[in-house]
Design a protein around this motif. Structure first.
Motif: not given
Length: 365
Positions: A341-342, A344-346
């Protein structure tokens, strides 16, 4: 006076005759044991010849001596009316009887331990020599105490009054005996409970104001446990009575599993992006207990086609049981989702070529 001397002569004659015949009584005891074994075979299925050769024949002479002295003590009762003579002869006779009983019982107990207890210890995976020594010592202590009681009862001595008359010296002896008994009891507790075995790594704290002692158990003796400390390689010798009362963490018996996770990125990662991936992995796992953060390994390598980057992440999971280990595996899966999840935010998209792999790893210091 003549009547007194006549009665004394008769009683002394009976005692001498009984003493002369006592070896015959002693020699009959082995046959009595053989007859008892044959009688016991009617109720229990036993090999008479094997039991007789294992326990009676090796101690035949000691058994004959015990039987002889028992018959002499019975004959000594004819002189009980003459207290001084009875006490004088009884001192030597009962002393010899107590010593012979202790010797006989010790040899029988030794053979029982060697023939049967050792086999049970081997099946349980214990150290045969040390455990046999512990039980032999404990058995000998009980036998010596029994022999003392036999000697005292034969001479009609009051053990309580005798102990009180010893005074301060008796208190010192009792204190020393108490310490020895505490060490022996501590050793027995360790062998029965088996919190650790030679060759295993343990962690124990002896001083609340200092660091725990980490090390490998080299041996468990009758009196103490020897621990080879990690790093300094020094030998710590701790009395078993102290070890029995400590909180011991057995590192070797813990379960340790390496969880391997592969992340494949479709393009080569720059150094800043690699640092970002490391930070995301560490932050994602920090919220989950049971994962050794300090031992988490993250390695970058090019893909086989040379276009992208493969990240191999090794999580180390420790647990004392199978249920808690399964729980930690579940937490690692949750951490995997948090990492995805994290990242994918980058805009760092990746694929997992295979599911997470779990590999058993030995526990060491």
């Amino acid at each position: 006076m003549r009547k007194f001397l006549l009665e004394l002569s008769i009683r002394l004659g009976l005692f001498i005759i009984g003493t002369t015949l006592s070896p015959l009584f002693g020699r009959t005891l082995p046959f009595v044991f053989w007859w008892l074994l044959r009688l016991a075979r009617r109720f229990v299925s036993i090999d008479i010849a094997s039991v007789y050769s294992d326990f009676v024949r090796p101690v035949r002479n000691a058994l004959v001596t015990v039987g002889t002295l028992i018959f002499i003590t019975l004959c000594l009762n004819v002189l009980e009316k003459y207290s001084r003579l009875y006490q004088f002869l009884g001192f030597f006779i009962y002393l010899a009887l107590a010593v012979s009983i202790a010797w006989f019982a010790s040899r029988v107990a030794q053979r029982v331990i060697r023939l049967y207890a050792v086999d049970l210890v081997q099946k349980s995976g214990g150290q045969v020599n040390e455990i046999a020594l512990v039980f032999e010592t404990l058995t000998n202590v009980v036998i010596v105490l029994f022999a003392i009681v036999v000697f005292a009862q034969g001479l009609q001595l009051n053990l309580v009054a005798l102990s009180a008359s010893i005074g301060i010296g008796g208190v010192a002896v009792a204190f020393a005996a108490r310490q020895a008994l505490e060490r022996l009891v501590g050793t027995i507790e360790l062998f029965l409970d088996r919190p650790y075995q030679p060759g295993e790594y343990i962690q124990v704290n002896f001083n609340p104001y200092s660091e725990d002692v980490y090390g490998r158990v080299e041996s468990i003796g009758l009196r103490s446990t020897k621990i080879r400390t990690a790093g300094r390689n020094t030998l710590v010798i701790v009395p078993n009575s102290i070890m029995a009362g400590k909180h011991i963490e057995n590192i070797s018996r813990g379960k340790k599993v390496v969880a391997m996770l592969y992340l494949d990125f479709s393009r080569p990662l720059e150094e800043a992006e690699k640092a970002l991936v490391k930070r995301v992995v560490i932050e994602s796992t920090s919220a989950f207990w049971g994962i050794e953060k300090a031992n988490t390994r993250i390695r970058f390598s090019p893909l086989e086609n040379g276009i992208g980057t493969r990240v191999r992440i090794n999580f180390f999971l420790t647990s004392s049981g199978e249920d808690s280990l399964n729980l930690r595996k579940r937490l690692v899966e949750l951490a995997d989702r948090e990492i995805a999840r994290q990242l994918s935010t980058y805009n760092l998209n990746f694929s997992t070529p295979e599911p997470m792999v779990y590999i058993d790893s030995p526990m060491t210091i």
